[in-house]
Design a protein around this motif. Structure first.
Motif, short mmCIF file in Angstrom:
data_model
loop_
_atom_site.label_atom_id
_atom_site.label_comp_id
_atom_site.label_asym_id
_atom_site.label_seq_id
_atom_site.Cartn_x
_atom_site.Cartn_y
_atom_site.Cartn_z
N ALA A 151 3.65 14.10 -0.10
CA ALA A 151 2.57 15.08 0.09
C ALA A 151 1.29 14.42 0.59
N ASP A 152 1.26 13.09 0.67
CA ASP A 152 0.08 12.37 1.18
C ASP A 152 0.12 12.31 2.70
N THR A 153 -1.06 12.17 3.30
CA THR A 153 -1.14 11.77 4.71
C THR A 153 -1.96 10.49 4.86
N VAL A 154 -2.54 10.01 3.75
CA VAL A 154 -3.37 8.81 3.75
C VAL A 154 -2.72 7.77 2.84
N VAL A 155 -2.50 6.59 3.38
CA VAL A 155 -2.02 5.47 2.57
C VAL A 155 -3.22 4.59 2.23
N SER A 156 -3.28 4.11 0.99
CA SER A 156 -4.43 3.32 0.55
C SER A 156 -3.94 2.08 -0.19
N GLY A 157 -4.86 1.12 -0.33
CA GLY A 157 -4.51 -0.10 -1.05
C GLY A 157 -5.61 -1.12 -0.92
N THR A 158 -5.26 -2.37 -1.15
CA THR A 158 -6.23 -3.47 -1.04
C THR A 158 -5.62 -4.58 -0.19
N THR A 159 -6.50 -5.31 0.47
CA THR A 159 -6.09 -6.45 1.27
C THR A 159 -7.30 -7.38 1.42
N THR A 160 -7.23 -8.30 2.32
CA THR A 160 -8.36 -9.19 2.56
C THR A 160 -9.55 -8.37 3.08
N PRO A 161 -10.76 -8.56 2.53
CA PRO A 161 -11.92 -7.77 2.97
C PRO A 161 -12.15 -7.91 4.48
N ASN A 162 -12.61 -6.81 5.07
CA ASN A 162 -13.04 -6.79 6.48
C ASN A 162 -11.94 -7.21 7.45
N THR A 163 -10.73 -6.80 7.14
CA THR A 163 -9.62 -7.05 8.06
C THR A 163 -9.08 -5.71 8.54
N ARG A 164 -8.21 -5.79 9.56
CA ARG A 164 -7.64 -4.56 10.11
C ARG A 164 -6.22 -4.39 9.61
#
Length: 685
Positions: A43-56
């Motif tokens: 039901a989501d259309t947005v995936v979220s999480g964490t990674t290295t700051p200021n990366t793509r």
């Protein structure tokens, strides 16, 4: 064709992201296992999480056809948090998130398993054909944008809560099928959370309001407002949603000014401006197109009528606008503002005439002009007891009627300085028939409401004069009715105005006690009047011909002068003789409800002849039996020598003096009604 389309879009997006973001400014170091993706549901259309700051972070996925479609991309913030639009996915499938450093080298990746949404939930955000009107930016007219809608399904009776910025904007109860909820509070680029709950199950899903969908296409065009641009212009202003970032517009600036306005230099030749919009934090692409501008220096004149106080439109910014009539007489003159808008005051325009609007750049030879006709329009007066607004106009194929809210003032900026703009609510839209007359059903509107009709034709609009709904509704009186008749004191009530009673000032709430006819008048502040007459009658009807508890040995005729009567529960016809013996109940009730009740008896039957016991010359009493309650009279010859009453046992006894032997005594009875029995003679022994 689909594969070619997908290749082109993928190439453009990759080129766009590589050219519009300066990767060299990012300071990161490649490392493994740094990308962590939160649970992602169908039901989501947005995936979220964490990674290295200021990366793509990037994603390459497949649409519902199983075809690769586009490269979605987002930027992690300074805390390493990212949110990226990837569209809806089927449960039990997988996709991969890639993280790249500033040189474009892959840092890490994470495979994402799509979980099945709880309560059979599915959500998407779309933009439909229906438009919602927003107030324009400074100096601009209101702009329209596609109405955002949430399309969803969930199990029966699930509670749906739609949130933007942690604020609930809409709630609904799932019906088991698909539903469409209009949500004008959602704007392009908003992250939208949708909470679905039932029983102990509570889940929240996240979507992004974007014009890009999972079928590799941009949807409805989001209107971008600009200042008027002509071949004479040296700059252009773009009015973009202030919550978004952008690239393109021939500028290197990525962020909008706080006002949402950016000024772009303009050389008079470039007519296409590429524009990409991103969400404000994670830089998801939500809109991508080019803006094409018309560069004619001729003034764009908005429709004008004989009742217009201004001639308005757009021309080159800071140009001089002159309005002339058919005789080339100057009607008015003013400058356009920085957005190219002009509003030239005029005194009186002739209907069905032609006016000329000239534009020129002061101290140059730049000059141009346009013509327009003066439309003939009229709107009839409107009152609060009308269901229709009527009038006529030589302009317009469609009409929309608005209710203006004078209590909700929205600040705007006109050509001549600060003014106020009244917010408005649509009452209805109408298609106009051929001919100049119109009659639009709007239902009854409250007195003093402000109504305005806006006519439209070929993309242009003309606002007719506002009409204040006149108060034609008379005051409402309660507590008494016209021609009412009351048997008690009354207190008239009224909803507005002042009142008089029988020609004298009436103090509200005063009890009216005086019997008789009354005239009560209430007049409101605009002269609407309500008059009622009524009567107070607290006096019960008077009955003659019979008396209460009366006993009659003949027929009777009750007499009364008002109201209606019943005898023993049956309707009594006035003047009818009552002949039936026995007890009777006679009731007269007048029109006010006052009543008089009399009980009476008719007894026309003579009592039985009394008996007399033997009497001797030595007897000192006369006794016997008779009708209970009757009177016994005793005579010797024609001389009455005594009388007595028959007791409850039916006997009587009358004291007498000794009588001579052989004397004849006579006895008879008279009942309470006066009926006389036969006489009984007895001889003294």
């Amino acid at each position: 064709m689909k594969k070619l389309r997908n290749f082109i879009i993928t190439f453009l997006l990759v080129f766009l992201f590589s050219s519009t973001f300066n990767f060299s400014t990012w300071k990161v170091h490649a490392q493994d296992n740094v990308t962590k993706v939160n649970h992602f549901y169908s039901a989501d259309t947005v995936v979220s999480g964490t990674t290295t700051p200021n990366t793509r972070v990037k994603y390459v996925g497949k649409n519902n056809y199983g075809e690769t479609y586009g490269v979605f991309s987002a930027v992690s913030n300074s805390d390493g948090i990212f949110k990226m639009y990837v569209g809806n996915h089927q449960a039990n499938t997988t996709f991969t998130i890639y993280t790249y450093d500033s040189t474009g080298d892959l840092i890490d990746s994470d495979e994402v398993f799509v979980l099945k949404a709880s309560l059979d939930a599915y959500f998407s955000i779309g933009f439909g054909n229906k438009m919602v009107e927003d107030q324009g930016e400074i100096g601009e007219t209101p702009i329209k944008r596609p109405m955002p809608s949430v399309y969803y399904t969930a199990s029966q009776d699930s509670k749906i809560e739609i949130m933007v910025n942690d604020k609930i904007i809409k709630t609904d109860k799932a019906g088991g099928g698909y539903r469409l909820l209009e949500c004008p509070e959602i704007h392009l680029g908003d992250f939208v959370q949708i909470r679905v709950s039932k029983g102990n199950v509570i889940k929240t899903y996240e979507l992004l309001a974007t014009s890009y969908d999972i079928y590799d296409k941009f949807m409805y065009v989001y209107p971008i407002s600009t200042s008027k641009v002509t071949s004479w212009s040296d700059s252009i202003r773009f009015y973009l949603p202030s919550n978004l970032k952008f690239s393109g517009l021939l500028t290197n600036t990525k962020n909008l000014l706080p006002s949402g306005v950016i000024k772009q230099s303009y050389d008079g030749n470039t007519t296409i401006f590429p524009l990409t919009l991103y969400d404000g934090e994670f830089e998801n692409v939500i809109y991508n197109r080019s803006i094409k501008l018309s560069t004619s220096p001729k003034p764009d004149i908005e429709p004008v009528s004989q009742i217009s106080k201004e001639v308005t439109g757009f021309a080159t910014e800071n140009s001089l606008i002159t309005v002339l009539d058919e005789q080339n007489t100057k009607l008015g003159e003013s400058l356009t503002n920085e957005n190219g808008r002009f509003a030239v005051p005029v005194n009186k325009l002739e209907p069905d005439s032609i006016i000329k609007v000239e534009t020129r750049i002061p101290n140059t030879d730049k000059y141009d002009y346009s013509y327009t006709s003066v439309e003939e329009v009229y709107v009839d007066d409107l009152s609060d007891n009308n269901d229709y607004i009527t009038g006529q106009s030589s302009f317009g194929k469609e009409a929309e009627v608005f209710l203006l809210d004078s209590n909700s003032m929205i600040k705007s900026l006109s050509v001549n300085g600060a003014t106020t703009k009244i917010s408005k609510k649509s009452i209805g839209k109408f298609t106009l028939n051929k001919g100049s007359m119109f009659k639009l059903y709007i239902g009854k509107q409250k007195a003093n409401s402000i109504i305005q009709v806006e006519l439209r034709e070929n993309g242009m609009s003309l606002s007719l004069p506002t009409k204040i709904v006149k108060d034609k509704t008379a005051p409402v009186i309660s507590g008494v009715k016209n021609n009412g008749l009351y048997k008690a004191d009354v207190i008239p009530l009224f909803n507005e105005g002042d009142a008089i009673i029988d020609g004298k000032i009436y103090v509200k709430g005063t009890k009216i006690t005086k019997e008789g006819h009354h005239k009560f008048i209430v007049k409101d502040s605009v002269g609407n009047t309500t008059t009622i007459v009524f009567r107070i009658d607290k006096t019960a009807p008077v009955i003659s011909g019979i008396k209460n508890n009366g006993l009659y040995k003949v027929n009777v005729i009750p007499v009364f002068h008002e109201g209606k009567a019943t005898i023993d529960g049956k309707t009594y016809v006035k003047g009818t003789k009552i002949t039936k013996e026995g007890h009777h109940k006679f009731i007269v009730k007048d029109n006010a409800g006052n009543s008089t009740t009399l009980l009476f008896t008719i007894d026309k039957t003579a009592p039985l002849t009394p008996t007399v016991n033997k009497i001797k010359s030595s007897s000192r009493s006369l006794s016997g039996k008779g009708e209970k309650g009757s009177e016994i009279y005793a005579y010797k010859g024609k001389v009455r020598f005594g009388h007595t009453s028959v007791n409850s046992k039916g006997t009587y006894s009358l004291k007498i003096s000794k009588q001579r032997k052989g004397v004849i005594l006579t006895v008879y009875a008279v009942d309470k009604a006066g009926n006389k029995s036969k006489s009984k003679n007895i001889k003294v022994g």
